[in-house]
Write an enzyme that holds these catalytic residues in place. Structure first.
Site, PDB file in Angstrom:
ATOM      1  NE  ARG A   1     -50.515  18.858 -23.212  1.00  0.00           N
ATOM      2  CZ  ARG A   1     -50.148  17.947 -24.104  1.00  0.00           C
ATOM      3  NH1 ARG A   1     -49.235  17.056 -23.782  1.00  0.00           N
ATOM      4  NH2 ARG A   1     -50.697  17.921 -25.302  1.00  0.00           N
TER       5      ARG A   1
ATOM      6  CE  LYS B   1     -57.268  16.315 -25.345  1.00  0.00           C
ATOM      7  NZ  LYS B   1     -57.587  17.689 -25.780  1.00  0.00           N
TER       8      LYS B   1
END
Length: 307
Positions: A256, A185
């Protein structure tokens, strides 16, 4: 509602978004959310003040105006979390705009963020994570697609990748080595270790895939050779968790979370886990501390000899 916005206000918004992209490296998805949230805010204030003249509606905002906007959001069904996100975007935009136009920003910047309880990650157990990978692999009648799906899920769990990061891998990333360079990100780069089991899963997929890897093409292909859609991975995970009797929280992103939680349970350092996940803030990673504490409390409750 956005039709009521003046060209000047639209230009200001686009200039702010461009600055957020250039100076802060904001991701495309983040910028899209910012644009939608701030467009709605400007449109509301424009209509609230009864005109579309330039940036006028934004130059005279008051605490009452902000309360009216918040009430409008609440009346439209927005929850506290959604309102907090919208307010954060508006404050960022208005702080930037006030500096350039000489506005008094107090009314906007002093608006309190609605309180909400942060949702803790919901990791799978180690056995459930392994079962998820095994079950995903047998979902499709085509062996190469099963191998593909298992490889993606293995990367989420074995390397802590976001689904967008796994699907963003290219042919040039092959063969996978001991580590992988990931652009996450906001364009933030990190290096993640690649376990032998993850390398083996990807290698099995590549060997079975009917589309030879090309340097600039996606590593993970759809059935017709195009880029693999995240929705397909979400769907196959959903089917697997239903077969296994796992809760609805057993999503690709939960893999995750499981990666981080299991590392923490094994004695992993929080700062190291932050780096592996690519979190900008340690506070985001600290959510896993709470998850691990819940696990420890359950063990304590089950094992402690009560008087």
């Amino acid at each position: 509602m956005t039709l009521a916005i003046s060209p000047q206000a639209r230009d200001a918004l686009e200039n702010w978004l461009a600055a957020a992209r250039a100076l802060k490296g904001a991701a495309d998805n983040t910028l899209t959310a910012y644009r939608a949230d701030v467009l709605d805010f400007i449109a509301f204030m424009t209509l609230h003040h009864g005109g579309t003249e330039g940036l006028g509606p934004l130059s005279r905002l008051t605490v009452t105006d902000m309360r009216a906007w918040m009430a409008h959001l609440r009346g439209g069904g927005a929850g506290s979390r959604s309102m907090a996100r919208k307010l954060s975007a508006v404050k960022s935009f208005y702080r930037w705009l006030a500096e350039r136009e000489g506005y008094e920003p107090t009314a906007v910047l002093s608006t309190r963020t609605p309180k909400f309880q942060k949702k803790l990650p919901r990791p799978l157990s180690q056995d459930a994570a392994r079962a998820m990978i095994d079950t995903v692999e047998i979902q499709n009648v085509k062996d190469w697609i099963g191998a593909r799906d298992a490889a993606v899920i293995t990367l989420l769990y074995g390397c802590g990748l976001r689904i967008s990061e796994a699907l963003g891998l290219r042919g040039r990333d092959l063969p996978l080595g001991d580590s992988l360079r990931i652009i996450g990100k906001g364009g933030k780069e990190r290096i993640v270790p690649v376990l032998p089991v993850a390398r083996a899963a990807v290698a099995r997929y590549v060997a079975a895939c009917p589309y030879p890897p090309e340097p600039d093409a996606p590593l993970f292909r759809g059935s017709r050779g195009g880029a693999l859609s995240p929705r397909l991975i979400q769907k196959v995970t959903e089917n697997a968790r239903m077969q296994l009797g796992l809760p609805a929280t057993a999503t690709p992103h939960a893999m995750r979370h499981s990666f981080a939680t299991h590392l923490l349970s094994a004695g992993g350092d929080l700062r190291t886990i932050q780096e592996l996940l690519g979190h900008a803030s340690l506070s985001t990673t600290q959510a896993y501390t709470a998850v691990d504490t819940l696990h420890l409390m359950k063990v304590y409750e089950a094992a402690h000899p009560k008087a």
